[in-house]
Scaffold this active site. Structure first.
Site, mmCIF file in Angstrom:
data_model
loop_
_atom_site.group_PDB
_atom_site.id
_atom_site.type_symbol
_atom_site.label_atom_id
_atom_site.label_comp_id
_atom_site.label_asym_id
_atom_site.label_seq_id
_atom_site.Cartn_x
_atom_site.Cartn_y
_atom_site.Cartn_z
ATOM 1 N NE ARG A 1 12.817 11.168 86.739
ATOM 2 C CZ ARG A 1 11.609 11.814 85.778
ATOM 3 N NH1 ARG A 1 11.202 12.961 84.733
ATOM 4 N NH2 ARG A 1 11.139 10.762 85.280
ATOM 5 N NE ARG B 1 8.443 15.509 81.541
ATOM 6 C CZ ARG B 1 8.808 16.216 80.115
ATOM 7 N NH1 ARG B 1 8.409 17.210 79.220
ATOM 8 N NH2 ARG B 1 9.211 15.117 79.169
ATOM 9 N N GLY B 2 12.397 15.491 81.411
ATOM 10 C CA GLY B 2 13.115 15.052 79.832
ATOM 11 C C GLY B 2 14.463 15.522 80.365
ATOM 12 C CB ALA B 3 17.276 12.979 78.863
ATOM 13 C CD GLN C 1 5.609 12.256 81.479
ATOM 14 O OE1 GLN C 1 4.277 11.474 80.311
ATOM 15 N NE2 GLN C 1 6.438 11.835 81.897
ATOM 16 C CG ASP D 1 14.691 9.732 79.386
ATOM 17 O OD1 ASP D 1 14.338 10.290 79.807
ATOM 18 O OD2 ASP D 1 14.060 9.653 78.849
ATOM 19 C CG ASN E 1 12.077 7.494 75.231
ATOM 20 O OD1 ASN E 1 12.113 8.916 75.379
ATOM 21 N ND2 ASN E 1 10.826 7.576 74.363
ATOM 22 C CE LYS E 2 8.127 9.039 80.865
ATOM 23 N NZ LYS E 2 8.989 8.909 82.328
#
Ligand code: MRU
Length: 371
Positions: free
Chosen positions: A95, A54-56, A208, A249, A259-260
């Site tokens: 995603r 995960r994570g861009a 996270q 992201d 972002n999150k």
């Protein structure tokens, strides 16, 4: 980066069989460190969707490696191009909010088409995947070198007091191939002997921050404290946070940053308390085709179960428990968009700039895809 004294990246080609991709399966961190092997495009798509990775930056690099596996598989199909294009579509849409996978896949398609034979195409795909991953690590390293100057300036004013940095979610090395974006300046500052302390937002629903960022910082010996997602505003009001650094992201050419979920609220609180709010990102997270983040960024909605259940360690086993009435509805927006006006600056591999089109395009001339 450091895991119990050993250096790791988040993704790599398996040493004894370079047709296999190895990843750290992040679903089990911080409790179990498990390496998973991915053998096919199907497995890569699943690993991105179910957040083994995960994570861009990391899902971008994973999609790049996925295209290498797609090229190998395409060599056994009737139509090489059909399999490649179908895999490209699946990898891009696994995603949707982060732009990095789209960029990595398009870059692979542009590169692979230049190969004249199947084996040449596979060779190009492998080299391109490795290049994308290496570039991601190098960009993050540079983000650290530019971003550390912001921390140094604050440290100079604070004398022996720690610089308190608040971060949201995990934009650490686990979200990239190495170093991280938001954490890279923090690691750099820590290495230079600057007294830093990190407030780690737990980041519901998947935690996270509590699980991944805290684990990373612990492994590197960086002082940190996990806080509830709602604590940031209070800390800022009481002078307990000097700086906020988050990842992103997808960032528009005008500087709006997805972002999150919850990042926007941190930016509002920082603005109200005149605390600098920086977004750290490699250039692979800019979407040069869009300007208005609120209108043009598609926010991923994930399963309600991620909100209704939490996972954790119980008597040495990872267990999932229900925290809401079973029948209650829940919604799960994965990201939000922070408008550029609330962002003090963007920390990129080329330097720090204001979150505004004029400054971004000065740093990245030639990125004029917007029509
Ligand atoms: O849903 P995730 O864990 O893939 O979300 C991505 C993030 O960790 C954050 O939004 C992060 O700050 C940006 S990714 C570098």
């Amino acid at each position: 980066m450091n895991v119990e004294g050993k250096n790791y990246r988040t993704i790599w080609l398996k040493e004894d069989d370079e047709t296999i991709i190895s990843i750290i399966d992040q679903r089990y961190l911080p409790h179990k460190f498990i390496i998973e092997d991915l053998h096919s495009v199907n497995e890569v798509v699943q690993a991105i969707k179910d957040m083994h990775v995960r994570g861009a930056g990391l899902i971008g690099a994973t999609a790049g490696y996925g295209m290498y596996l797609a090229a190998i598989e395409a060599g056994h199909k009737n139509s090489f191009d059909d399999h490649l294009n179908e895999s490209a579509f699946r990898l891009k849409s696994a995603r949707p909010t982060a732009v990095n996978p789209e960029l990595a896949v398009n870059r692979q398609l542009d590169a692979i088409v230049k190969g004249k034979t199947t084996s040449e195409k596979i060779k190009i795909a492998k080299e391109t995947a490795v290049m994308i991953a290496d570039e991601d690590a190098a960009f993050c390293k540079s983000i650290g070198l530019h971003g550390v100057k912001i921390i140094e300036r604050i440290a100079a004013k604070k004398k022996d007091e720690p610089v308190n940095i608040l971060t949201h979610c995990n934009a650490g090395w686990l979200a990239f191939v190495d170093y991280g974006s938001a954490t890279a300046p923090i690691y750099e500052a820590h290495e230079r002997g600057i007294n830093v302390h990190v407030w780690v937002d737990e980041t519901r629903p998947r935690n996270q921050g509590a699980g991944l960022t805290a684990w990373e910082l612990l492994n590197h010996g960086v002082p940190h404290t996990v806080i509830t997602d709602n604590a940031g505003g209070h800390l800022m009001q009481h002078g307990l946070a000097d700086l906020v650094i988050t990842g992103a992201d997808r960032v528009t050419r005008a500087g709006d940053a997805a972002n999150k979920i919850g990042t926007y609220l941190k930016a509002l609180a920082a603005h109200d308390n005149r605390i600098p709010f920086y977004v750290a990102l490699p250039s692979s997270t800019f979407d040069w085709n869009i300007r208005d983040g609120l209108e043009e960024i598609k926010v991923e909605e994930r399963s309600a179960d991620e909100v209704k259940y939490v996972e954790g360690l119980c008597e040495d086993e990872i267990k999932k428990v229900l925290i809401t009435p079973l029948q209650s509805a829940a919604s799960n927006y994965g990201f939000d968009v922070t408008p550029a006006r609330l962002i003090t600056g963007l920390i990129t591999e080329r330097g720090v700039c204001k979150a505004a089109e004029e400054y971004i395009s000065n740093l990245f001339p030639g990125k004029n895809m917007y029509v």
